[in-house]
Design an enzyme around this catalytic site. Structure first.
Site, PDB file in Angstrom:
ATOM      1  CD  GLN A   1       8.162  -0.136   3.538  1.00  0.00           C
ATOM      2  OE1 GLN A   1       7.474   0.861   4.261  1.00  0.00           O
ATOM      3  NE2 GLN A   1       8.416  -0.193   2.074  1.00  0.00           N
TER       4      GLN A   1
ATOM      5  CB  SER B   1       9.913   5.251  -1.905  1.00  0.00           C
ATOM      6  OG  SER B   1       8.868   5.972  -0.970  1.00  0.00           O
ATOM      7  CG  LEU B   2       8.767   4.752   2.333  1.00  0.00           C
ATOM      8  CD1 LEU B   2       7.977   4.470   3.729  1.00  0.00           C
ATOM      9  CD2 LEU B   2      10.270   5.560   3.065  1.00  0.00           C
TER      10      LEU B   2
ATOM     11  CG  HIS C   1       4.866  -5.737  -5.043  1.00  0.00           C
ATOM     12  ND1 HIS C   1       4.016  -5.619  -4.447  1.00  0.00           N
ATOM     13  CD2 HIS C   1       5.981  -5.340  -4.158  1.00  0.00           C
ATOM     14  CE1 HIS C   1       3.815  -4.424  -3.837  1.00  0.00           C
ATOM     15  NE2 HIS C   1       4.890  -4.239  -4.014  1.00  0.00           N
TER      16      HIS C   1
ATOM     17  CB  CYS D   1       4.871  -4.133  -0.314  1.00  0.00           C
ATOM     18  SG  CYS D   1       6.135  -2.431  -1.026  1.00  0.00           S
TER      19      CYS D   1
ATOM     20  CD  GLU E   1       1.826  -8.320  -5.324  1.00  0.00           C
ATOM     21  OE1 GLU E   1       1.478  -7.516  -5.145  1.00  0.00           O
ATOM     22  OE2 GLU E   1       2.349  -9.287  -4.646  1.00  0.00           O
TER      23      GLU E   1
ATOM     24  N   GLY F   1       0.940  -0.657   0.019  1.00  0.00           N
ATOM     25  CA  GLY F   1      -0.190  -0.080  -0.066  1.00  0.00           C
ATOM     26  C   GLY F   1       0.720   1.228  -0.195  1.00  0.00           C
TER      27      GLY F   1
ATOM     28  N   GLY G   1       2.508   4.747   1.217  1.00  0.00           N
ATOM     29  CA  GLY G   1       1.989   5.595   2.548  1.00  0.00           C
ATOM     30  C   GLY G   1       3.440   5.139   3.225  1.00  0.00           C
TER      31      GLY G   1
END
Length: 232
Positions: free
Chosen positions: A87, A133-134, A172, A83, A174, A55, A57
């Site tokens: 985190q 990006s994180l 990912h 993902c 999937e 997702g 954020g």
């Protein structure tokens, strides 16, 4: 078997659900702000496994995600984070999530792994699709989490709890361009009590390879995958 997928408002969460369905699992999907998640302990107790989806954020702003990690840890409920969900596992156990060395959106990388947990039986290295990006910062990783996969540049691609059935993958599974996506999910489902059907897993893997080979030859597959994904 009851499997819960916590949807972190990801545009492709149902690709994960589809992969689970192809393995014979009809997962329930709740958004990360669903009122039913307010009693995290009850949720962890009523499901055989919980999957935290990708997702946008940060983990701290992904609804109940971090709290669900704590609840699953307390109940010893198998958990897989993908993902953003990966985190969230890092944050829940005290790691720092910050900017990755490179921003990747629909790009593939070679992932090197230790052949344990959800990555058991995959090629080493294998190709994985990344949208993030994180990343979990390696120096912040607590002792209870061990790295099970990295890129050649050292970016953490997977972690596993040292004493609990908790696994996270930054990439990912999937994505159609990730090798062994069905096997990763099947490996996790065995932690949840599912009896793995290796014939089925191999058939699904071969179907993916057959589907992409005319359109994504090896020489061009690494160029990336164009989608509208919203993952962080």
């Amino acid at each position: 078997m009851r499997i819960l997928v916590v949807d972190n408002y990801d545009s492709f969460v149902f690709n994960l659900v589809q992969y689970l369905g192809q393995l014979g699992i009809e997962a329930e999907v709740w958004r990360n702000d669903d009122h039913r998640l307010s009693d995290e302990a009850a949720v962890a107790g009523q499901f055989d496994g919980v999957l935290l989806s990708p997702g946008p954020g940060t983990p701290e702003r992904a609804g109940a995600s971090v709290s669900i990690v704590h609840a699953c840890a307390a109940a010893h409920t198998p958990l897989l984070g993908v993902c953003l969900g990966h985190q969230a596992i890092g944050v829940a156990f005290g790691a720092t999530v910050d900017r990755a060395p490179e921003l990747l959106h629909g790009k593939t990388s070679s992932v090197f792994h230790t052949n344990v947990g959800v990555l058991q039986g995959l090629p080493d290295p294998f190709t994985a699709t990344r949208y993030h990006s994180l990343t979990i910062l390696p120096k912040s990783l607590p002792a209870v989490l061990r790295v099970t996969a990295r890129t050649s540049s050292g970016v953490i691609m997977a972690v596993q709890h040292t004493g609990l059935p908790i696994h996270g993958v930054q990439f990912h599974p999937e994505s159609i361009l990730t090798e062994g996506g069905h096997r990763i999910l099947a490996n996790w489902l065995t932690c949840c009590g599912w009896t793995q059907d290796d014939t089925l897993v191999r058939r699904l893997e071969n179907e993916v390879l057959t589907a992409i080979s005319p359109h994504f030859p090896t020489s061009t597959a690494s160029a990336g995958e164009a989608t509208g994904r919203t993952s962080a």
